[in-house]
Design a protein around this motif. Structure first.
Motif, PDB file in Angstrom:
ATOM      1  N   GLN A  77      71.362  47.596  28.038  1.00  0.00           N
ATOM      2  CA  GLN A  77      72.721  47.122  28.287  1.00  0.00           C
ATOM      3  C   GLN A  77      72.641  45.624  28.461  1.00  0.00           C
ATOM      4  OE1 GLN A  77      75.223  48.829  27.674  1.00  0.00           O
ATOM      5  NE2 GLN A  77      74.201  50.782  27.439  1.00  0.00           N
ATOM      6  N   HIS A  99      74.221  59.677  27.522  1.00  0.00           N
ATOM      7  CA  HIS A  99      73.343  59.790  26.356  1.00  0.00           C
ATOM      8  C   HIS A  99      72.987  61.250  26.126  1.00  0.00           C
ATOM      9  CE1 HIS A  99      72.953  55.643  25.445  1.00  0.00           C
ATOM     10  NE2 HIS A  99      72.108  55.306  26.397  1.00  0.00           N
ATOM     11  N   ASP A 118      67.299  51.212  26.692  1.00  0.00           N
ATOM     12  CA  ASP A 118      68.692  50.786  26.598  1.00  0.00           C
ATOM     13  C   ASP A 118      68.934  49.791  27.726  1.00  0.00           C
ATOM     14  OD1 ASP A 118      71.336  50.464  26.202  1.00  0.00           O
ATOM     15  OD2 ASP A 118      71.891  52.577  26.373  1.00  0.00           O
ATOM     16  N   THR A 163      73.530  54.149  19.886  1.00  0.00           N
ATOM     17  CA  THR A 163      72.911  55.389  20.365  1.00  0.00           C
ATOM     18  C   THR A 163      72.397  56.250  19.214  1.00  0.00           C
ATOM     19  OG1 THR A 163      74.600  55.318  22.072  1.00  0.00           O
ATOM     20  CG2 THR A 163      73.250  57.289  21.970  1.00  0.00           C
TER      21      THR A 163
HETATM   22 MG    MG Z   1      75.662  52.401  24.366  1.00  0.00          MG
END
Ligand code: MG
Ligand code: ADP
Length: 702
Positions: free
Chosen positions: A405, A339, A403, A309
């Motif tokens: 994941q 976030h 992001d 991040t």
């Molecule tokens: Mg993360």
């Protein structure tokens, strides 16, 4: 526009023999297709390939047919024994014989006239089906096939078995497949002739026909010429699409963006830690990309907890220093909130104007954000993927951080960013993906890796404990929370049923509340996002000490002072998932534990998984082991068979073809980036056949 020659492949299944509108709906679930609500097309049916064969070639004779075996017998019809009138429970029997013995063909709820027609006394018939022996007498219940000697050729000695669904008859499926195959157009060869020759492959059409008409067990193996050819076609289409998008992205000039380091310095100053070596290396690589006039397309791969991040934020800072805007997209609202929580104080210190869009804002707030993005008064947006796609306009979007994941949808997202803005793209993934899979999903992206954990992290003590010792575990958690610890308690997926999941977590929530006397939070997939946020916030603040959860906590939740992870029914989770879950703890300098509660007896695979978890904390090691134990599909946390995103190719078997397809795609794009040659025209067809229309749209008409 799709070339008309392909029309027969893209007609709706309801136009095929034997399929009406109702069956088309039934088929939707079985076949999929690009539009979840639309009707599947002929091509979807053609790519629905047999997964097994029934071998009917054994003809041992009645007496020598083993119990349970599928056999084909040449028999003579002796007599019909009808059940007594009105008694439907007694079957209709037809006695037959051959040189070796007698056999009863058995029919329940028989259609008598039909049986009399099919099996006339004194005639010879071939029957095929499963043999059953009862008290020394053989019978065959409902033979699968009964044909005369003259029609023996119609009896499939090797019969394909398709994945089926309720309401669909085998014969209907076969008929529709046959119709679709008959309509298959002659297509020009899109593969290089030397590749075809080297592998002894046939044409695409011949391969499809062969795949549906196996003549031996070997024909349905992934390495059979027909399946290998089709898998290669599919992989080439995917790789070519990625290569074309990349070439397009490269061509459409990016902007060189250089920051003065001012914002970044302020953020670094405010961080309570210093960056790891690999965070610094990754940032240097990203900075170099940003400074180039070409567009960046980079994958940031880092194990859970490796600190992606902050790399995303610092990259955004540089973009903003250079006068542009940045966006960070996450797959879930929970993650967007998280976030935002992490980023907001740092953005404030640096003077970065931050906004959040999750789709839950009031219309007025949303309108304000949308206006701020358009006029440039917002520097950084954190939002969900979906929102990003729904037409939010930026004044000057310099960087998108995706992001991922461990969800994969990069094809679409690349297409999105290929729309022509000079936007750099950074994709972050938490799953340590083996190389072949990186290639498969991302093509030739540049890759930065976070290989070290932040300093001061302690190894996580991982133990496997039988569920019979639940009481001890509850007591241990209780004692630890009294000392100020925070714990996650994860309950398993109960046979993929959300309702049962919820029941399991609610029950555990109740027992823990009773044992600990309160201070317990609860999150699961059926709660509203708002309620989930409230529960998460309580856990973050310490108001609740234990968070009982379904696997929603798997996707990137960061509560750094949590030190206990209890995973109930650990034997039901895949390795990748266990690793993701465990990664929620061990995020501070305090010692952490992960307790894998299992219900015995354990099968060999589950035993292996728990052992690997105890022995390793290295995401790459675990990913490799996972690949070994369960095949490529599972590494990605999905439960599909084969490789997600592919219908025919299976990377467990076709990894070599993958590499070849990648090289081939690269060569094609180097030589004929617009697919303007004769082979190029054929390759356009290939892209359509495998649904990569996005890539074709990037080409000039031709
Ligand atoms: Mg993360
Ligand atoms: P992930 O890579 O799983 O997304 P995060 O970015 O959520 O990891 O980071 C995990 C935790 O580690 C966060 O609490 C973050 O603040 C912290 N962190 C990140 N980088 C460092 C570092 N260099 N030193 C110490 N802690 C760090």
């Amino acid at each position: 526009m799709r070339p008309p020659v392909l029309n027969p492949l893209f007609r709706p299944v309801s136009s095929l023999a034997g399929i009406g509108p109702k069956l088309a709906v039934t088929l939707r679930k079985l076949l999929g297709g690009p539009d979840p609500d639309g009707e599947p097309r002929a091509i979807d049916l053609l790519f629905h390939l047999p997964v097994a064969v029934i071998d009917r070639s054994r003809q041992p004779g009645i007496a020598l047919s083993p119990e349970g075996a599928i056999v084909t017998l040449k028999v003579r019809i002796d007599r019909h024994q009808k059940p007594p009138r009105g008694n439907r429970r007694i079957p209709y029997r037809v006695f037959v014989h051959d040189d070796t013995g007698e056999l009863a063909l058995t029919f329940f709820h028989a259609n008598e006239p039909w049986l009399e027609r099919m099996l006339p006394i004194g005639e010879t018939r071939y029957v095929s089906g499963r043999m059953e022996w009862f008290n020394g007498r053989p019978s065959m219940v409902h033979p699968d096939h009964m044909v005369s000697e003259a029609d023996f050729g119609d009896l499939p000695l090797i019969e394909p078995v398709y994945p089926m669904t309720a309401g669909l008859a085998r014969k209907t499926l076969l008929k529709a497949v046959g119709d679709a195959l008959d309509g298959l157009p002659d297509l020009p060869e899109w593969l290089d002739s030397s590749v075809v020759a080297e592998h002894h492959w046939t044409t695409f059409g011949a391969a499809l026909r062969a795949a549906h008409h196996p003549t031996a067990v070997a024909d349905i193996e992934p390495h059979s010429p027909a399946l290998a050819r089709l898998a290669y076609d599919e992989l080439l289409a995917s790789q070519l699409a990625l290569a074309l998008m990349r070439a397009h992205q490269r061509r459409s000039a990016g902007k060189a963006r250089k920051g003065d380091g001012g914002l970044r310095a302020k953020i670094l100053d405010a961080l309570p830690f210093t960056l790891t070596g690999s965070q610094q290396t990754a940032l240097a690589e990203i900075d170099a990309d940003l400074a180039q006039p070409e567009r960046m397309l980079r994958l940031l791969q880092g194990d859970v907890g490796s600190g992606k991040t902050v790399v995303a934020l610092l990259s955004a800072a540089t973009t903003i220093e250079a006068g542009a805007q940045a966006a960070i997209m996450a797959p879930t609202e929970l993650l967007v909130r998280q976030h935002a929580r992490t980023i907001a104080p740092l953005a404030e210190v640096a003077g970065i104007r931050l906004a959040v869009l999750t789709g839950r804002e009031r219309a007025r707030d949303r309108a304000e954000v949308v206006a701020g993005l358009a006029d440039g008064s917002i520097d950084l947006l954190v939002g969900t993927h979906a929102l990003f796609q729904s037409g939010v306009e930026f004044r000057d979007l310099g960087l998108v951080v995706v992001d991922e994941q461990h969800r994969f949808g990069v094809h679409q997202r690349l297409a999105l960013t290929a729309k022509g803005e000079a936007t750099d793209v950074l994709v972050m993934t938490a799953t340590p993906i083996p190389r072949t899979l990186v290639l498969t999903y991302y093509g030739d992206m540049d890759v930065s890796r976070l290989t070290e954990k932040p300093a001061g992290r302690r190894p996580i003590e991982t133990r496997a404990i039988p569920l019979t010792r639940l009481d001890e575990v509850v007591e241990r958690v209780r004692a630890a929370t009294v000392d100020g610890a925070k714990a996650y308690w994860v309950c398993p997926l109960v046979e993929e049923s959300e309702v049962l999941d919820v029941a399991a977590v609610e029950e555990r929530y109740a027992t823990l509340t009773a044992a600990l006397g309160g201070g317990i939070g609860l999150v699961h997939g059926r709660m509203s996002a708002a309620d989930r946020d409230v529960e998460m916030a309580k856990f973050v603040s310490g108001e609740s000490k234990v968070l009982v959860a379904t696997t929603v906590v798997e996707v990137g939740v960061d509560v750094s002072d949590a030190t206990i992870m209890v995973i109930e029914h650990a034997e039901r989770f895949g390795l990748a998932q266990l690793h993701q879950l465990r990664g929620r703890v061990g995020r501070s300098d305090r010692p952490s534990v992960c307790l894998l509660l299992y219900k015995g007896p354990l099968g060999p695979v589950a035993t292996d998984r728990l052992r690997i978890m105890r022995e390793s904390e290295d995401g790459f090691v675990i990913a490799e082991e996972d690949l070994r134990l369960r095949g490529g599909g599972e590494v990605l946390g999905t439960r599909q068979s084969g490789t997600p995103g592919f219908r025919i190719a299976d990377l467990d078997h076709h990894a070599d073809l993958m590499e070849a397809a990648r090289d081939d795609a690269r060569l094609i794009v180097d030589q004929d980036a617009n697919l303007g040659s004769e082979r190029g025209a054929a390759l356009r067809l290939l892209l359509y056949v495998f649904g990569r229309d996005d890539a074709v749209r990037l080409l000039r008409a031709g």
